[in-house]
Scaffold this active site. Structure first.
Site, PDB file in Angstrom:
ATOM      1  N   SER A  46     -10.483   0.841   7.409  1.00 42.74           N
ATOM      2  CA  SER A  46      -9.194   0.680   6.752  1.00 42.74           C
ATOM      3  C   SER A  46      -9.021  -0.777   6.367  1.00 42.74           C
ATOM      4  CB  SER A  46      -8.061   1.185   7.661  1.00 42.74           C
ATOM      5  OG  SER A  46      -6.820   1.139   6.996  1.00 42.74           O
ATOM      6  N   THR A  47      -7.961  -1.428   6.838  1.00 48.39           N
ATOM      7  CA  THR A  47      -7.640  -2.789   6.432  1.00 48.39           C
ATOM      8  C   THR A  47      -8.808  -3.743   6.684  1.00 48.39           C
ATOM      9  OG1 THR A  47      -5.388  -2.295   7.137  1.00 48.39           O
ATOM     10  CG2 THR A  47      -5.891  -4.600   6.612  1.00 48.39           C
ATOM     11  N   HIS A  70      -9.618   4.135   3.947  1.00 49.86           N
ATOM     12  CA  HIS A  70      -8.239   4.359   3.520  1.00 49.86           C
ATOM     13  C   HIS A  70      -8.007   3.617   2.208  1.00 49.86           C
ATOM     14  CE1 HIS A  70      -7.145   4.920   8.054  1.00 49.86           C
ATOM     15  NE2 HIS A  70      -7.831   5.939   7.567  1.00 49.86           N
ATOM     16  N   MET A 116      -6.213  -0.987  10.461  1.00 51.56           N
ATOM     17  CA  MET A 116      -4.924  -0.842  11.112  1.00 51.56           C
ATOM     18  C   MET A 116      -4.746   0.593  11.599  1.00 51.56           C
ATOM     19  SD  MET A 116      -1.219  -1.505   9.285  1.00 51.56           S
ATOM     20  CE  MET A 116      -1.472  -0.241   8.038  1.00 51.56           C
TER      21      MET A 116
END
Length: 365
Positions: A180-181, A207, A301
């Protein structure tokens, strides 16, 4: 220490932000949203040059950066900020293919993550995303842009340019990567470092909105020896191929036969607030795939990937988590580790060798 969003703790202080956008309306709206969400907007800027000045003057914890601005655009501003005072930056990108290309360039230049601007009635659509925006800004504010997550290896270095191992064979495993992040550049380095002769079947769940995953797959294809594409419903992949879960759909491993996997896409409700969710893909693979499985949980995250990692481990697979020092945001790996679902905790640039070690069959030289 790490904050509740998975990023580095700021010792309880309210994160301080600089908001950059050439639209006065957008600057005001973003500032109000962040202030309401507990982020202190210490300055705003209307173009990239003003952004650099504001960062040097105010030394914020995070910058929200528009891409398309007159004179000095967002990409050039990112490059200048990362050269003069490295600061976590969240790009605000148009939800278009062209916007995706420039956004990835900004991530290459050092930006941590991006958030898509809505089209149409901006105020109504952006307001509906206020919670997501605040969470993303807080996560990016805690990212380590000076630490060990920066690549020590050129992303253009292909596996064929490195020494070839002749003392091993590989099991042709299925490799499932969750991120993700801060993840796109790490995923690119991991997939780009895997040799084609390992014959992996790779599925990536990053994501990312739907306008970006096709471009992301193209980048992975260019950076690696594997044939990478964005997944379509009913797709099948064999050894040497990779799929990227499309934004807006969960990817389910629906069947496995011979050396091929069959996947389906669903629009089931988001899990952990995201779709695609890595847990969906990993859990379905753990239930379906008979051969060797490797799960990889990279920077990001939230908690997505932890339950999926546990399912892989319970099915006899091997799980690798990125370590805290090299993660931009140590949320997803931390949850998987805390759940007891992880076999190895490795720096991002060591993950490819970890995957190979987990699938290597030693043979006589």
């Amino acid at each position: 220490m790490r904050n509740e969003w998975g990023g580095a703790s700021m010792t309880g202080a309210t994160p301080r932000a600089v908001v950059v956008d050439d639209s006065h309306f957008m600057r005001t709206m973003l500032s109000d949203m962040l202030d309401d969400g507990g982020v202190d907007v210490v300055a705003t800027a209307a173009d990239g040059a003003e952004a650099v000045t504001a960062v040097l003057e105010h030394e914020p914890d995070v910058v929200t950066m528009d891409l398309e601005m007159p004179d000095v655009d967002g990409l050039e501003a990112v490059e200048r900020i990362m050269a003069e005072r490295p600061t976590p930056i969240l790009m605000l990108s148009a939800h278009t293919a062209d916007g995706a290309d420039v956004t990835f360039e900004a991530l290459d230049a050092g930006a941590v993550d991006f958030f898509t601007k809505p089209g149409g009635e901006v105020s109504t659509q952006m307001s509906s995303k206020e919670t997501q925006l605040v969470q993303k800004v807080k996560a990016v504010a805690g990212a380590d842009v000076d630490g060990g997550h920066a690549s020590s290896r050129s992303s253009s270095e292909r596996p064929s340019e490195r020494p070839t191992r002749t003392d091993s064979e590989y099991e042709g495993a299925t490799v499932l990567i969750a991120s993700s992040t801060g993840g796109p550049t790490v995923v690119e380095r991991v997939v780009g470092a895997l040799p084609r002769d390992a014959d992996f079947r790779i599925i990536v769940v990053q994501h990312m909105p739907d306008a970006f995953t096709e471009r992301f797959a193209d980048r992975l294809d260019a950076a690696s020896e594997y044939d990478v594409r964005e997944a379509s419903d009913g797709d099948r992949i064999g050894g040497g191929e990779a799929l990227v879960a499309p934004g807006g759909s969960h990817l389910v491993v629906a069947g496995a036969g011979g050396d091929r996997l069959r996947v389906k896409l669903t629009e089931d409700p988001p899990e952990h607030g995201v779709r695609p969710a890595a847990d969906v893909t990993m859990q379905s693979a753990a239930e379906t795939v008979d051969g060797p499985l490797v799960g990889v949980v990279l920077t990001g995250m939230g908690a997505d990937g932890a339950e999926g990692a546990r399912a892989i481990r319970d099915a006899g697979g091997h799980v690798i988590a990125q370590d805290e020092a090299s993660s931009a945001v140590f949320g997803m790996p931390k949850r998987a580790i805390e759940l007891g679902a992880v076999d190895d905790v490795l720096a991002g640039d060591d993950v490819p060798d970890g995957i190979l070690d987990a699938t290597r069959i030693e043979v006589n030289a």
